[in-house]
Design a protein around this motif. Structure first.
Motif, PDB file in Angstrom:
ATOM      1  N   ILE A  59      -2.150  81.405 113.997  1.00  0.00           N
ATOM      2  CA  ILE A  59      -1.938  80.013 113.042  1.00  0.00           C
ATOM      3  C   ILE A  59      -2.928  79.099 113.652  1.00  0.00           C
ATOM      4  CG2 ILE A  59       0.137  80.005 112.754  1.00  0.00           C
ATOM      5  CD1 ILE A  59       0.259  77.957 114.804  1.00  0.00           C
ATOM      6  N   GLY A  60      -3.758  78.727 113.206  1.00  0.00           N
ATOM      7  CA  GLY A  60      -4.937  77.812 113.335  1.00  0.00           C
ATOM      8  C   GLY A  60      -5.903  77.788 112.376  1.00  0.00           C
ATOM      9  N   PRO A  61      -6.573  76.604 111.800  1.00  0.00           N
ATOM     10  CA  PRO A  61      -7.719  76.041 110.647  1.00  0.00           C
ATOM     11  C   PRO A  61      -8.688  77.902 110.580  1.00  0.00           C
ATOM     12  CG  PRO A  61      -8.478  75.275 113.249  1.00  0.00           C
ATOM     13  CD  PRO A  61      -6.854  75.456 113.475  1.00  0.00           C
ATOM     14  N   SER A  62      -9.053  76.992 109.028  1.00  0.00           N
ATOM     15  CA  SER A  62     -10.248  78.160 108.473  1.00  0.00           C
ATOM     16  C   SER A  62     -10.831  78.319 109.611  1.00  0.00           C
ATOM     17  CB  SER A  62     -10.437  77.631 107.489  1.00  0.00           C
ATOM     18  OG  SER A  62      -9.040  77.968 106.801  1.00  0.00           O
ATOM     19  N   GLY A  63     -11.367  79.059 110.050  1.00  0.00           N
ATOM     20  CA  GLY A  63     -13.037  79.854 110.345  1.00  0.00           C
ATOM     21  C   GLY A  63     -12.881  79.715 112.098  1.00  0.00           C
ATOM     22  N   CYS A  64     -11.539  79.679 112.627  1.00  0.00           N
ATOM     23  CA  CYS A  64     -11.376  79.470 114.437  1.00  0.00           C
ATOM     24  C   CYS A  64     -11.155  80.744 114.948  1.00  0.00           C
ATOM     25  CB  CYS A  64      -9.721  78.821 114.027  1.00  0.00           C
ATOM     26  SG  CYS A  64      -8.596  79.421 113.915  1.00  0.00           S
ATOM     27  N   VAL A  94      -1.688  86.670 111.307  1.00  0.00           N
ATOM     28  CA  VAL A  94      -2.589  86.361 110.797  1.00  0.00           C
ATOM     29  C   VAL A  94      -1.871  85.254 110.081  1.00  0.00           C
ATOM     30  CG1 VAL A  94      -4.261  84.849 110.083  1.00  0.00           C
ATOM     31  CG2 VAL A  94      -4.353  86.714 111.626  1.00  0.00           C
ATOM     32  N   THR A  95      -1.616  83.836 109.660  1.00  0.00           N
ATOM     33  CA  THR A  95      -1.006  83.148 108.521  1.00  0.00           C
ATOM     34  C   THR A  95      -1.609  81.567 108.326  1.00  0.00           C
ATOM     35  OG1 THR A  95       0.471  82.626 107.377  1.00  0.00           O
ATOM     36  CG2 THR A  95       1.374  82.932 109.861  1.00  0.00           C
ATOM     37  N   HIS A  96      -1.921  81.632 107.186  1.00  0.00           N
ATOM     38  CA  HIS A  96      -2.578  79.785 106.960  1.00  0.00           C
ATOM     39  C   HIS A  96      -1.197  79.116 107.360  1.00  0.00           C
ATOM     40  CE1 HIS A  96      -6.447  81.114 106.485  1.00  0.00           C
ATOM     41  NE2 HIS A  96      -6.128  79.075 106.821  1.00  0.00           N
ATOM     42  N   PRO A 101     -17.747  78.447 120.146  1.00  0.00           N
ATOM     43  CA  PRO A 101     -16.665  80.008 119.600  1.00  0.00           C
ATOM     44  C   PRO A 101     -15.232  79.035 119.143  1.00  0.00           C
ATOM     45  CG  PRO A 101     -17.002  79.697 121.745  1.00  0.00           C
ATOM     46  CD  PRO A 101     -18.245  78.582 120.914  1.00  0.00           C
ATOM     47  N   GLY A 102     -13.734  79.576 118.193  1.00  0.00           N
ATOM     48  CA  GLY A 102     -12.830  79.792 118.237  1.00  0.00           C
ATOM     49  C   GLY A 102     -12.623  79.921 119.460  1.00  0.00           C
ATOM     50  N   ARG A 140      -1.977  66.868 110.722  1.00  0.00           N
ATOM     51  CA  ARG A 140      -2.579  65.350 111.297  1.00  0.00           C
ATOM     52  C   ARG A 140      -4.298  66.109 111.017  1.00  0.00           C
ATOM     53  NH1 ARG A 140      -0.387  62.485 116.508  1.00  0.00           N
ATOM     54  NH2 ARG A 140       1.584  63.456 115.499  1.00  0.00           N
ATOM     55  N   PHE A 141      -4.260  67.300 111.077  1.00  0.00           N
ATOM     56  CA  PHE A 141      -5.692  67.692 110.218  1.00  0.00           C
ATOM     57  C   PHE A 141      -5.750  69.442 110.344  1.00  0.00           C
ATOM     58  CE2 PHE A 141      -6.292  69.382 115.010  1.00  0.00           C
ATOM     59  CZ  PHE A 141      -6.259  70.276 115.152  1.00  0.00           C
ATOM     60  N   GLY A 142      -6.902  69.803 109.693  1.00  0.00           N
ATOM     61  CA  GLY A 142      -6.392  71.718 109.945  1.00  0.00           C
ATOM     62  C   GLY A 142      -6.332  71.926 108.390  1.00  0.00           C
TER      63      GLY A 142
END
Lengths: 374, 259, 314
Positions: free
Chosen positions: B36-41, B204-206, B229-230, B257-259
């Motif tokens: 998981i993680g924010p877009s573009g990471c 991988v999932t959002h 870089p991620g 709280r973010f992402g």
């Protein structure tokens, strides 16, 4: 991993019973993870060896014709790579390598005619590619000497006339198709017939112009304007197609932004849409000119040829470069050489013009392309 | 034939651009690992580097090691084609071959490998794979119809059937449900749960609920700052990540709280 | 744009003459094109009419219009089919090379180079064919005659000058190669990345990926590209007129000294010296050529328009 609680919490209450997966037959594996690959030096070595053998064959039993050389090398190399790769890497990689060889050979094979044409035209054409050729016409010339001045003038006049007719019609039609037709009936019919027009053979366009001018000038007439009409039939669809493509690339936001400022439609089209697409349109027109400037057949039947300079496109025969080249080749005097030299010099002139136009077109599209981030 | 994957200090590049830096993790066999993680990471980039699909993009390459059963996928002499047969992949948008029937789609990968297979073996394989993908009952009467005629969720399960038909060791899934409606998503999640008895699964999932529902282990990827870089921030049991994360960034992300 | 913004705007706005004139001009240009096309068919028919109604012995050759045109139509189709047989696999291979094998950075430039083949005027291809291809073809023709002489295409006495149907076919193939390659290149580039990656992820090699994803996607475009190429080859004039050494009648032998001429080449060769009914006869031949190319081109467009149906592209 103990995660039962979490799953129990989040999963829906009703779950379908998982179907037991029957043991399927395991497909045979022929791609082990770490398998031997042909090292690069091996393939390079085979390529060099194939080329050497092909040259050797060429020097002894066959000929050094580049096509033969290329094909021999490709066949030898293809067989060598296929066999070794089959043994070392397996059949699938071997097939993959073989296809790579075939596809690359095809591409190189297509380059040979281009190179050969250029070499031949330059090699044969340079002998009469001199000042006399560009400053004298063929009036009163028998045998050596003379030049293509009349033909060059004729080609310029007829091409200019054709462009003057075709470009406005072509661009306006493209504007109609993109901006006005809105998928209407006329638009669809027009799109179809422009496609049809692209496919008209050049000689048929010439015959059409001849038949048309029987109406005005009577049978058997020859004049520059007839040739221009014939060439226009060939040029218009090319201009329409390329302009249309460029206009469709102009983003709709630009049009809407202009309308939102209260700008009228025709001013939006001329000042915003056409202005944005101008580089692409110029490129398209230049390529269209390059296409028709070398046309021979329609001029042969509509304009004919003559030995002296005629600058009036509305009356009488005119000389043009392609037709000049054709007649110097097809109806030479004796001795043949001066005539053939002139034919090739005209061909060289023609190819220089065409290549220059192509180069200009590419440069225009590269330098003046709108910065749309594409 | 699930296999363990050991990733050692893996850097992923697009040309000069370092996209993901220094990933080290062990992916357990017969389990579902969620990323998981924010877009573009760099989650998808990392996923694609696990079966060398990363290098399909011109200019992309990788430094470091990915060991599947102690065999480095990036060792010299390893054929990416062989890697991809062992490590299958399911994409974000369902992509059955449009000109092939459902049947042919399932055996597309198998046909590449085996020269001749008996018709009956082939039929068995199609049935087993479609059953494995929970699709058999829905399509068994129209195997000769084109795969593009199915619904989105069915197409995605067809793609999973196609992937497991070649009997990979690992199945990678790149946001397999992001183009699907909730009911189809549920079907895929159930399927993932069934598949983990046989395969190592990396997804991988959002969708954090999805990660919590289906996975055993979770890795959280993040960017330190834009342009950087991620990297893999935290990797642990899913339960731990979602209840008591070790890093502040993870907690911020999970609590929205973010992402 | 002060003139427009100064005007008060409303329902009863004064008619915008600029808009009307411009819209009229654009529509008019479109109508002109339709008129021209109708004119092509109409005027050709009008000028061909005398030949259609003339008694057979007055037509050139003395056996009537049909007897005059059909060997030419045969030659036209034979040379074009040879060109198509050669150019189709080549254009697919070249397009694949440019889109899937060549390094990305030079692929665009390679495309331009192939396009340059289309820029060379046909008269130059004609001269080049006579001076370069024809002599080089003689040993090949001799070999074909010796080893494949049992086929009707390869007669027992190959032409010593090489100005044969085979050479014309080869030169035509080179001339139509760029347009066919351009069509194929375009569609191969449009292959959805998803399908290519699906194939690669199943463990396909590059060629297997092309066979699974690229070729099925591009199949109908390859067909329509081939038809566009065929249309070009059918109408090609000067290269044929210069290269081919012709003889009256139908000749299946493609390496011999007697070759069936083509409609376009025959018109180019005969027209400048013709008058009266002969001109009408040639125009009738041109009309036949027009309809043949029309049919081929329309078939090509039809295939293109059907493409979305059976490619399954989204």
């Amino acid at each position: 991993m103990p995660d039962a609680d979490l799953h129990a919490l989040d999963q829906p209450a009703v779950r379908p019973v998982p179907q037991p997966t029957p043991a399927a037959p395991r497909p045979p594996t022929d791609t082990p993870l770490l398998h031997r690959r042909l090292p690069r030096f091996a393939t390079l070595g085979m390529l060099a060896a194939s080329l050497a053998v092909a040259i050797l064959l060429g020097l002894t039993v066959w000929s050094l014709n580049p096509v033969a050389l290329l094909l021999e090398t490709a066949v030898l190399y293809g067989v060598a790579v296929f066999v070794t790769s089959s043994v070392v890497e397996g059949r699938r990689n071997a097939v993959d390598r073989l296809v790579t060889v075939v596809v690359t050979t095809f591409f190189l094979l297509a380059l040979l005619p281009l190179v050969s044409v250029l070499i031949e035209v330059v090699g044969q054409g340079y002998q009469r590619f001199d000042l006399t050729f560009f400053t004298y016409s063929m009036r009163g010339v028998v045998g050596a000497g003379g030049g293509a001045y009349a033909a060059i003038v004729g080609t310029l006049i007829i091409t200019a006339l054709t462009t003057a007719v075709s470009v406005p019609i072509g661009i306006l039609t493209a504007v109609y198709l993109v901006e006005y037709s809105k998928g209407g009936r006329l638009g669809k019919v027009l799109t179809f017939f422009v496609d049809v027009m692209t496919g008209i053979p050049s000689i048929v366009a010439g015959l059409f112009a001849v038949a048309l001018f029987v109406l005005f000038l009577g049978p058997g007439a020859r004049a520059g304007i007839i040739g221009s009409v014939a060439l226009s039939v060939l040029m218009i669809p090319v201009v329409v197609r390329s302009t249309e493509e460029m206009l469709r690339l102009v983003p709709n936001e630009l049009r809407e932004a202009s309308y939102a400022l209260g700008v009228s439609r025709w001013r939006t089209i001329t000042k915003v849409v056409l202005r944005t697409a101008v580089a692409g349109i110029v490129t398209g027109v230049t390529l269209a000119v390059a296409r028709i400037i070398g046309e021979t057949a329609p001029l042969l039947v509509t304009v004919g040829t003559t030995t002296s300079t005629n600058t009036n496109p509305f009356s009488g025969r005119m000389a043009t470069l392609p037709v000049f080249s054709y007649y110097e080749y097809a109806q030479p005097g004796i001795p043949r050489e001066p005539y053939l030299d002139r034919a090739w010099a005209a061909a060289l002139t023609l190819i220089i013009i065409v290549m220059a136009l192509n180069l200009i077109a590419r440069l225009v599209s590269r330098i003046f392309a709108p910065k749309t981030g594409r | 034939m699930a296999k363990r994957i050991d990733v050692k200090d893996l850097d992923m590049y697009y040309g000069d651009f370092l996209a993901v830096k220094g990933v080290t993790m062990t992916i357990e066999p017969r389990a579902v690992t969620a990323l998981i993680g924010p877009s573009g990471c760099g989650k998808s980039t990392f996923l694609r580097s696990l079966n060398r699909m990363h290098e399909v993009i011109p200019g992309a390459y990788v430094k470091g090691e990915v060991l599947v059963d102690d065999q480095n996928l990036y060792a010299p002499g390893v054929d990416p084609v062989g890697v991809r047969r062992r490590v299958g992949m399911v994409f974000q948008r369902p992509n059955p071959f449009p000109t092939m029937s459902i049947y042919d789609n399932v055996v597309a990968g198998v046909k590449l490998n085996s020269k001749r297979m008996k018709k009956s073996d082939m039929d068995d394989l199609v049935e087993a794979s479609l059953k494995g993908a929970n699709l058999w009952s829905e399509v068994k009467d129209r195997l000769a119809k084109p795969g593009s005629g199915l619904s989105g969720g069915q197409q995605q399960r067809l793609c999973i059937a196609r992937t497991i038909a070649v009997k990979p060791d690992v199945v990678l899934m790149d946001e397999p449900c992001s183009a699907l409606d909730p009911i189809s998503t549920l079907a895929i999640e159930d399927l993932i749960n069934d598949l983990k008895s046989e395969y190592t699964i990396v997804i991988v999932t959002h969708n954090m609920q999805q990660a919590a529902r289906v996975s055993d282990m979770t890795g959280f990827f993040n960017l330190e700052a834009t342009g950087q870089p991620g990297r893999l921030v935290e990797y642990d049991d899913t339960q731990k990540i979602f209840s008591n994360p070790g890093q502040k960034a993870t907690e911020d992300y999970i609590s929205g709280r973010f992402g | 744009m002060s003139t427009t913004s100064a005007k008060p705007r409303g329902v009863h706005d004064a008619p915008r003459y600029g808009d009307r004139i411009f819209a009229g001009a654009a529509t008019g240009a479109g109508v002109i094109i339709l008129l021209v096309l109708a004119g092509v068919a109409g005027f050709l028919l009008w000028q061909a009419l005398p030949a259609l109604t003339a008694s057979p012995e007055d037509v050139r050759g003395g056996k009537g219009l049909f007897e005059y045109i059909y060997p030419l139509a045969f030659g036209t189709i034979l040379t074009s089919v040879i060109a198509l047989v050669i150019a189709t696999p080549l254009s697919v291979g070249i397009a694949l090379f440019i889109t899937h094998y060549a390094p990305r950075r030079i692929a665009l430039a390679l495309g331009y180079v192939v396009d340059l083949l289309a820029a060379v005027p046909s008269i130059i291809y004609g001269l080049w064919g006579v001076y370069v291809v024809a002599p080089a073809s003689v040993p090949v023709a001799t070999w074909l005659s010796n080893w494949l002489g049992f086929l009707p295409f390869f007669g027992p006495s190959p032409s010593a000058s090489g100005r044969t149907t085979l050479v014309v076919g080869v030169v035509l193939a080179i001339m139509i190669l760029p347009v066919m390659t351009a069509v194929n290149r375009e569609v191969f580039l449009q292959t959805p990345r998803l399908h290519e990656e699906a194939s690669l992820a199943l463990g396909a090699t590059r060629w297997e990926m092309i066979r699974q994803a690229v070729l099925p996607f591009g199949r109908s475009a390859v067909i329509s590209g081939a038809m566009l190429g065929l249309g070009r080859a059918l109408g090609e004039t000067m290269a044929v007129a210069i290269i081919l050494s012709t003889a009256v009648g139908v000749h299946w032998d493609i390496i011999g000294t007697a070759n069936s001429s083509t409609i376009a080449a025959d018109i180019a060769l005969q027209f400048p010296e013709s008058s009266g009914l002969d001109v009408n006869t040639l125009i009738a031949a041109g009309l036949v050529l027009f309809f043949i190319t029309l049919l081929v081109n329309m078939a090509a467009r039809w295939v293109v328009s059907r493409r979305s149906e059976f490619s399954g592209a989204n």
